[in-house]
Design a protein around this motif. Structure first.
Motif, PDB file in Angstrom:
ATOM      1  N   CYS A 110      -8.129  27.517 -80.336  1.00 39.18           N
ATOM      2  CA  CYS A 110      -7.345  28.732 -80.143  1.00 39.18           C
ATOM      3  C   CYS A 110      -7.125  29.021 -78.664  1.00 39.18           C
ATOM      4  CB  CYS A 110      -8.056  29.927 -80.765  1.00 39.18           C
ATOM      5  SG  CYS A 110      -8.997  29.527 -82.235  1.00 39.18           S
ATOM      6  N   CYS A 128      -3.890  28.250 -76.460  1.00 37.51           N
ATOM      7  CA  CYS A 128      -2.705  29.109 -76.583  1.00 37.51           C
ATOM      8  C   CYS A 128      -3.016  30.585 -76.317  1.00 37.51           C
ATOM      9  CB  CYS A 128      -2.099  28.993 -77.976  1.00 37.51           C
ATOM     10  SG  CYS A 128      -1.478  27.352 -78.352  1.00 37.51           S
ATOM     11  N   HIS A 129      -4.182  31.039 -76.791  1.00 36.72           N
ATOM     12  CA  HIS A 129      -4.460  32.482 -76.755  1.00 36.72           C
ATOM     13  C   HIS A 129      -5.272  32.923 -75.541  1.00 36.72           C
ATOM     14  CE1 HIS A 129      -2.888  33.811 -80.658  1.00 36.72           C
ATOM     15  NE2 HIS A 129      -3.218  32.616 -81.107  1.00 36.72           N
ATOM     16  N   LYS A 144       1.264  38.625 -80.407  1.00 35.50           N
ATOM     17  CA  LYS A 144       0.703  39.830 -79.791  1.00 35.50           C
ATOM     18  C   LYS A 144      -0.499  39.397 -78.983  1.00 35.50           C
ATOM     19  CE  LYS A 144       1.780  42.889 -83.634  1.00 35.50           C
ATOM     20  NZ  LYS A 144       1.172  43.330 -84.896  1.00 35.50           N
ATOM     21  N   TYR A 160      -0.519  35.335 -92.702  1.00 33.41           N
ATOM     22  CA  TYR A 160      -0.287  33.897 -92.548  1.00 33.41           C
ATOM     23  C   TYR A 160      -0.696  33.146 -93.818  1.00 33.41           C
ATOM     24  CZ  TYR A 160       0.417  34.902 -87.587  1.00 33.41           C
ATOM     25  OH  TYR A 160       0.881  35.402 -86.404  1.00 33.41           O
ATOM     26  N   GLY A 203       5.427  36.097 -87.840  1.00 27.77           N
ATOM     27  CA  GLY A 203       6.550  36.170 -86.905  1.00 27.77           C
ATOM     28  C   GLY A 203       7.299  34.853 -86.836  1.00 27.77           C
ATOM     29  N   MET A 249       6.973  32.243 -85.068  1.00 26.60           N
ATOM     30  CA  MET A 249       6.220  30.987 -84.939  1.00 26.60           C
ATOM     31  C   MET A 249       5.059  30.935 -85.934  1.00 26.60           C
ATOM     32  SD  MET A 249       6.276  30.477 -80.820  1.00 26.60           S
ATOM     33  CE  MET A 249       6.221  28.712 -80.739  1.00 26.60           C
ATOM     34  N   MET A 256       0.461  29.164 -87.069  1.00 28.72           N
ATOM     35  CA  MET A 256      -0.744  29.894 -87.452  1.00 28.72           C
ATOM     36  C   MET A 256      -1.085  29.698 -88.928  1.00 28.72           C
ATOM     37  SD  MET A 256      -2.274  31.007 -84.948  1.00 28.72           S
ATOM     38  CE  MET A 256      -3.515  31.762 -85.967  1.00 28.72           C
TER      39      MET A 256
HETATM   40  C1  HEC Z   1      -0.401  26.075 -80.553  1.00 27.78           C
HETATM   41  C2  HEC Z   1      -0.718  27.408 -80.127  1.00 27.78           C
HETATM   42  C3  HEC Z   1      -1.669  28.239 -80.970  1.00 27.78           C
HETATM   43  C4  HEC Z   1      -2.936  27.898 -81.369  1.00 27.78           C
HETATM   44  C5  HEC Z   1      -3.688  26.604 -81.108  1.00 27.78           C
HETATM   45  C6  HEC Z   1      -3.445  29.059 -82.071  1.00 27.78           C
HETATM   46  N1  HEC Z   1      -2.520  30.044 -82.109  1.00 27.78           N
HETATM   47 FE1  HEC Z   1      -2.764  31.901 -82.913  1.00 27.78          FE
HETATM   48  N2  HEC Z   1      -0.812  32.319 -82.553  1.00 27.78           N
HETATM   49  C7  HEC Z   1       0.072  31.485 -81.916  1.00 27.78           C
HETATM   50  C8  HEC Z   1       1.412  32.049 -81.988  1.00 27.78           C
HETATM   51  C9  HEC Z   1       2.666  31.459 -81.408  1.00 27.78           C
HETATM   52  C10 HEC Z   1       1.276  33.253 -82.735  1.00 27.78           C
HETATM   53  C11 HEC Z   1       2.398  34.167 -83.191  1.00 27.78           C
HETATM   54  C12 HEC Z   1       2.920  33.559 -84.508  1.00 27.78           C
HETATM   55  C13 HEC Z   1       3.983  34.366 -85.184  1.00 27.78           C
HETATM   56  O1  HEC Z   1       5.122  34.234 -84.784  1.00 27.78           O
HETATM   57  O2  HEC Z   1       3.622  35.072 -86.144  1.00 27.78           O
HETATM   58  C14 HEC Z   1      -0.135  33.397 -83.042  1.00 27.78           C
HETATM   59  C15 HEC Z   1      -0.666  34.484 -83.718  1.00 27.78           C
HETATM   60  C16 HEC Z   1      -2.022  34.684 -83.912  1.00 27.78           C
HETATM   61  C17 HEC Z   1      -2.626  35.895 -84.430  1.00 27.78           C
HETATM   62  C18 HEC Z   1      -1.895  37.158 -84.844  1.00 27.78           C
HETATM   63  C19 HEC Z   1      -1.383  37.886 -83.647  1.00 27.78           C
HETATM   64  C20 HEC Z   1      -0.036  38.475 -83.921  1.00 27.78           C
HETATM   65  O3  HEC Z   1       0.895  38.141 -83.180  1.00 27.78           O
HETATM   66  O4  HEC Z   1       0.080  39.253 -84.879  1.00 27.78           O
HETATM   67  C21 HEC Z   1      -3.974  35.690 -84.478  1.00 27.78           C
HETATM   68  C22 HEC Z   1      -5.034  36.680 -84.936  1.00 27.78           C
HETATM   69  C23 HEC Z   1      -4.210  34.351 -84.009  1.00 27.78           C
HETATM   70  N3  HEC Z   1      -3.024  33.767 -83.665  1.00 27.78           N
HETATM   71  C24 HEC Z   1      -5.453  33.753 -83.948  1.00 27.78           C
HETATM   72  C25 HEC Z   1      -5.635  32.402 -83.646  1.00 27.78           C
HETATM   73  C26 HEC Z   1      -6.877  31.686 -83.824  1.00 27.78           C
HETATM   74  C27 HEC Z   1      -8.171  32.300 -84.304  1.00 27.78           C
HETATM   75  C28 HEC Z   1      -6.676  30.402 -83.467  1.00 27.78           C
HETATM   76  C29 HEC Z   1      -7.644  29.238 -83.512  1.00 27.78           C
HETATM   77  C30 HEC Z   1      -8.277  28.963 -84.747  1.00 27.78           C
HETATM   78  C31 HEC Z   1      -5.281  30.291 -83.067  1.00 27.78           C
HETATM   79  N4  HEC Z   1      -4.691  31.522 -83.203  1.00 27.78           N
HETATM   80  C32 HEC Z   1      -4.714  29.118 -82.617  1.00 27.78           C
HETATM   81  C33 HEC Z   1      -0.240  30.285 -81.283  1.00 27.78           C
HETATM   82  C34 HEC Z   1      -1.405  29.591 -81.455  1.00 27.78           C
END
Ligand code: HEC
Length: 236
Positions: A23, A26-27, A40, A57, A63, A65, A69
Motif C-alpha cells: 500500500c 501509492c498511499h 482520498k 470495493y 471511484g 480507479m 483497489m
Molecule cells: C497501485 C496503487 C495502489 C496500491 C498499491 C494501493 N492502493 Fe489504495 N487506492 C489507490 C487508488 C488509486 C484509490 C482510489 C480508487 C478509486 O478510484 O476508488 C485507492 C483507494 C483506497 C482507499 C479508499 C480511499 C478513498 O479514496 O475512498 C483505501 C482505504 C485504500 N486505498 C487502502 C489501500 C490499502 C490498505 C492498500 C494495500 C493493501 C492499498 N490501498 C494499495 C491506489 C492504490
C-alpha cells in the motif's frame, strides 16, 4: 517454535490482514498521500469510513480507479480487520512492521473467530449448543498450545471461579467482543488479553457441561407408579 509459525503462515490460504508493504508505494508510509493523485487521503478518514470504502470495493463499487483497489480488497476477506489495521497505520507514525509471530497469531485468531461467529449465526439455539461449544473449546485449545505468552496468563483457578451459565446469544456476543478486541490489537500484549478472554469462555462452557452431566446423574428414578420406592432422599 519459529519453524512451526512460519510453516503455519505459509499454509494459511486466505490473507485477512492487508500486507501493508504494497500500500505504501501509492498511499505513503502513513497513508498521507492521494494515491496516484486520485484517492482520498486515507489518513484523516475514520475507521468506519475506511471500512465503508473497502466494503464498496468488495461489492465492485468505487471511484474512477476502483479496479486497482478491488484487487487489493479481494485478498482480504475481512474488511473489519483490514479497516482496523489501516486505521492503526494512519495513527502510528512511520512504518512499523509487526513480528511474524504477531501476524500469525492475529490472522489465526481473526479467522477462527470469524468462522465461529458464522457457525453460531447458522446454529439452532436449542439444538446446537454442544456443537458450538466443542468448536470453541477446540479452537481455544489450539490457541493455548501455540502461544507461550497466553499460557502464562491463564489461571485455571480463576477460570473455575468465574463460570456463568451462558446461552447461545451470550456466547455470540462474547465471541463478537473478542473478535473486535483482536481486530483492534496491534501488539502482542494487546492481543493476548483478547485470547485470555477466549480461553476463559471455553472454560465457562466446559464448566456448564460438567454441571449438566452432574445434574443428570442425580435425577431420581423415573418410575413413580404403584409400588415405586422414593430413593431420592438416599441420593443426597
Ligand atoms: C497501485 C496503487 C495502489 C496500491 C498499491 C494501493 N492502493 Fe489504495 N487506492 C489507490 C487508488 C488509486 C484509490 C482510489 C480508487 C478509486 O478510484 O476508488 C485507492 C483507494 C483506497 C482507499 C479508499 C480511499 C478513498 O479514496 O475512498 C483505501 C482505504 C485504500 N486505498 C487502502 C489501500 C490499502 C490498505 C492498500 C494495500 C493493501 C492499498 N490501498 C494499495 C491506489 C492504490
Amino acid at each position: 517454535m519459529k519453524k512451526i509459525t512460519l510453516l503455519a503462515l505459509m499454509a494459511l490460504p486466505v490473507i485477512l490482514l492487508a500486507d501493508m508493504d504494497r500500500c505504501v508505494s501509492c498511499h505513503g508510509v502513513d497513508f498521507e498521500k492521494k494515491a496516484l493523485g486520485t484517492s482520498k487521503v486515507v489518513k484523516g478518514m475514520s475507521e468506519l469510513e475506511i471500512k465503508a470504502a473497502l466494503d464498496g470495493y468488495k461489492r465492485g463499487e468505487g471511484g474512477p480507479m476502483k479496479d486497482l483497489m478491488i484487487q487489493e480488497v479481494n485478498l482480504g476477506v475481512d474488511t473489519d480487520a483490514m479497516a482496523a489495521d489501516i486505521y492503526s497505520e494512519t495513527q502510528t507514525p512511520g512504518f512499523e512492521e509487526p513480528s511474524d509471530e504477531f501476524i500469525f497469531q492475529k490472522r489465526m485468531s481473526v479467522r477462527t473467530l470469524h468462522k465461529i461467529k458464522d457457525s453460531i449465526k447458522k446454529a439452532d439455539a436449542k439444538k446446537d449448543m454442544k456443537k458450538i461449544s466443542s468448536q470453541i473449546k477446540s479452537a481455544a485449545f489450539t490457541m493455548y498450545i501455540y502461544d507461550d505468552l497466553l499460557k502464562e496468563k491463564i489461571d485455571f483457578k480463576i477460570m473455575k471461579a468465574n463460570n456463568p451459565t451462558l446461552n447461545m446469544k451470550e456466547v455470540f456476543s462474547k465471541v463478537s467482543d473478542i473478535k473486535t478486541c483482536v481486530d483492534h490489537s496491534f501488539t502482542d500484549e494487546e492481543i493476548v488479553k483478547c485470547r485470555v478472554d477466549f480461553v476463559n469462555l471455553a472454560g465457562s462452557l466446559t464448566r456448564d457441561e460438567e454441571k449438566k452431566i452432574k445434574a443428570k446423574s442425580k435425577k431420581p428414578p423415573l418410575y413413580t407408579g404403584e409400588g415405586a420406592v422414593d430413593i431420592s432422599k438416599y441420593l443426597k
